[in-house]
Design an enzyme around this catalytic site. Sequence first.
Site, PDB file in Angstrom:
ATOM      1  N   HIS A 179      -6.545   3.185   0.715  1.00 34.83           N
ATOM      2  CA  HIS A 179      -6.120   3.469   2.091  1.00 34.83           C
ATOM      3  C   HIS A 179      -6.812   4.794   2.407  1.00 34.83           C
ATOM      4  O   HIS A 179      -6.574   5.793   1.698  1.00 34.83           O
ATOM      5  CB  HIS A 179      -4.593   3.568   2.148  1.00 34.83           C
ATOM      6  N   THR A 226      -8.883   5.601  -5.879  1.00 32.42           N
ATOM      7  CA  THR A 226      -7.792   4.952  -6.616  1.00 32.42           C
ATOM      8  C   THR A 226      -6.712   4.422  -5.685  1.00 32.42           C
ATOM      9  O   THR A 226      -5.971   3.519  -6.048  1.00 32.42           O
ATOM     10  CB  THR A 226      -7.148   5.907  -7.645  1.00 32.42           C
ATOM     11  N   HIS A 235      -8.303   8.252   3.003  1.00 30.57           N
ATOM     12  CA  HIS A 235      -7.742   9.602   2.989  1.00 30.57           C
ATOM     13  C   HIS A 235      -8.823  10.604   2.623  1.00 30.57           C
ATOM     14  O   HIS A 235      -9.800  10.269   1.961  1.00 30.57           O
ATOM     15  CB  HIS A 235      -6.568   9.695   2.000  1.00 30.57           C
ATOM     16  N   CYS A 282       0.842  -1.203   0.000  1.00 30.08           N
ATOM     17  CA  CYS A 282       0.000   0.000   0.000  1.00 30.08           C
ATOM     18  C   CYS A 282       0.877   1.253   0.000  1.00 30.08           C
ATOM     19  O   CYS A 282       1.706   1.456   0.880  1.00 30.08           O
ATOM     20  CB  CYS A 282      -0.906  -0.022   1.225  1.00 30.08           C
ATOM     21  N   HIS A 292      -9.294  14.363   0.800  1.00 33.91           N
ATOM     22  CA  HIS A 292      -8.679  15.430  -0.001  1.00 33.91           C
ATOM     23  C   HIS A 292      -9.134  16.788   0.529  1.00 33.91           C
ATOM     24  O   HIS A 292     -10.340  16.998   0.749  1.00 33.91           O
ATOM     25  CB  HIS A 292      -9.153  15.370  -1.457  1.00 33.91           C
ATOM     26  N   GLY A 347     -14.709   6.588  -7.252  1.00 29.23           N
ATOM     27  CA  GLY A 347     -13.522   7.304  -7.717  1.00 29.23           C
ATOM     28  C   GLY A 347     -12.271   7.057  -6.887  1.00 29.23           C
ATOM     29  O   GLY A 347     -11.250   7.707  -7.118  1.00 29.23           O
ATOM     30  N   CYS A 365       0.585   3.407   3.174  1.00 34.29           N
ATOM     31  CA  CYS A 365       1.282   2.773   4.308  1.00 34.29           C
ATOM     32  C   CYS A 365       2.784   2.993   4.180  1.00 34.29           C
ATOM     33  O   CYS A 365       3.469   3.240   5.183  1.00 34.29           O
ATOM     34  CB  CYS A 365       0.993   1.272   4.364  1.00 34.29           C
ATOM     35  N   HIS A 402      -3.439   1.313   8.556  1.00 34.97           N
ATOM     36  CA  HIS A 402      -4.149   1.015   7.316  1.00 34.97           C
ATOM     37  C   HIS A 402      -5.632   0.717   7.548  1.00 34.97           C
ATOM     38  O   HIS A 402      -5.982  -0.148   8.353  1.00 34.97           O
ATOM     39  CB  HIS A 402      -3.516  -0.173   6.587  1.00 34.97           C
ATOM     40  N   ASP A 434      -0.756  16.174  -1.927  1.00 33.73           N
ATOM     41  CA  ASP A 434      -1.129  15.255  -3.016  1.00 33.73           C
ATOM     42  C   ASP A 434      -0.156  15.471  -4.172  1.00 33.73           C
ATOM     43  O   ASP A 434       0.117  16.617  -4.560  1.00 33.73           O
ATOM     44  CB  ASP A 434      -2.565  15.531  -3.475  1.00 33.73           C
TER      45      ASP A 434
HETATM   46  P1  5GP Z   1      -8.308   8.913  -4.615  1.00 34.11           P
HETATM   47  O1  5GP Z   1      -8.655   8.860  -6.083  1.00 34.11           O
HETATM   48  O2  5GP Z   1      -8.048   7.524  -4.089  1.00 34.11           O
HETATM   49  O3  5GP Z   1      -9.308   9.662  -3.799  1.00 34.11           O
HETATM   50  O4  5GP Z   1      -7.002   9.780  -4.529  1.00 34.11           O
HETATM   51  C1  5GP Z   1      -5.723   9.283  -4.528  1.00 34.11           C
HETATM   52  C2  5GP Z   1      -4.797  10.472  -4.593  1.00 34.11           C
HETATM   53  O5  5GP Z   1      -3.513  10.041  -4.192  1.00 34.11           O
HETATM   54  C3  5GP Z   1      -4.632  11.089  -5.989  1.00 34.11           C
HETATM   55  O6  5GP Z   1      -5.079  12.446  -5.954  1.00 34.11           O
HETATM   56  C4  5GP Z   1      -3.146  10.984  -6.275  1.00 34.11           C
HETATM   57  O7  5GP Z   1      -2.623  12.138  -6.892  1.00 34.11           O
HETATM   58  C5  5GP Z   1      -2.554  10.763  -4.902  1.00 34.11           C
HETATM   59  N1  5GP Z   1      -1.359   9.932  -4.894  1.00 34.11           N
HETATM   60  C6  5GP Z   1      -1.217   8.712  -5.488  1.00 34.11           C
HETATM   61  N2  5GP Z   1       0.021   8.231  -5.252  1.00 34.11           N
HETATM   62  C7  5GP Z   1       0.661   9.156  -4.493  1.00 34.11           C
HETATM   63  C8  5GP Z   1       1.970   9.228  -3.935  1.00 34.11           C
HETATM   64  O8  5GP Z   1       2.797   8.339  -4.072  1.00 34.11           O
HETATM   65  N3  5GP Z   1       2.280  10.341  -3.225  1.00 34.11           N
HETATM   66  C9  5GP Z   1       1.384  11.351  -3.042  1.00 34.11           C
HETATM   67  N4  5GP Z   1       1.800  12.391  -2.329  1.00 34.11           N
HETATM   68  N5  5GP Z   1       0.145  11.317  -3.551  1.00 34.11           N
HETATM   69  C10 5GP Z   1      -0.220  10.236  -4.271  1.00 34.11           C
HETATM   70 ZN    ZN Z   2      -2.305   1.402   3.631  1.00 32.40          ZN
END
Ligand code: 5GP
Ligand code: ZN
Length: 137
Positions: free
Chosen positions: A97, A94, A99, A4, A101, A92, A7, A46, A30
């Site tokens: 884990h 991706t 989080h 992950c 925004h 949506g 993680c 996690h 991000d």
């Molecule tokens: P989700 O679509 O799951 O809500 O958002 C995942 C977010 O994680 C995306 O906005 C993407 O830019 C961010 N993200 C993915 N991989 C990484 C990473 O390795 N480092 C950071 N800082 N952000 C990441």
């Molecule tokens: Zn995780």
Amino acid sequence: MESCVFCRIVARQIPATVVYEDEHTLAFMDIGQVNPGHVLVAVKQHAENIFALDEAQAAAAFRAAARVSRAIRDAFAPQGLSVYQANGSAAGQTVFHFHIHLVPRHEGDGMALTWPVKNPPREKLAEYADKIRARLG
Ligand code: 5GP
Ligand code: ZN
């Protein structure tokens, strides 16, 4: 979880630009930056999504989100700030884990969420509410 990405960020195995941390949460920039100042607040332990959070994680995540939001407001003076949180790929998500925004917003910044309202009759609202209440205990 070895595989992950968040993680691994929490464990400092891969780099991230951290802005805040406490016992339960880590907030970092991000990598995609929808607008300058876009921060993610992740739980440290996690949990795949909102359904998997315990009470302490849930409380800490929103407490951190509010605190970091105020700092983003003071630092970037955005016209608004969107709190976005996805659970499941249909929503949506991706990175699986949990989080939140925090996205500073400006008129015409191009960030969009379609909101296809159905405006059902009030009886439907009552029916939906009954289903949810029955499961809240
Ligand atoms: P989700 O679509 O799951 O809500 O958002 C995942 C977010 O994680 C995306 O906005 C993407 O830019 C961010 N993200 C993915 N991989 C990484 C990473 O390795 N480092 C950071 N800082 N952000 C990441
Ligand atoms: Zn995780």
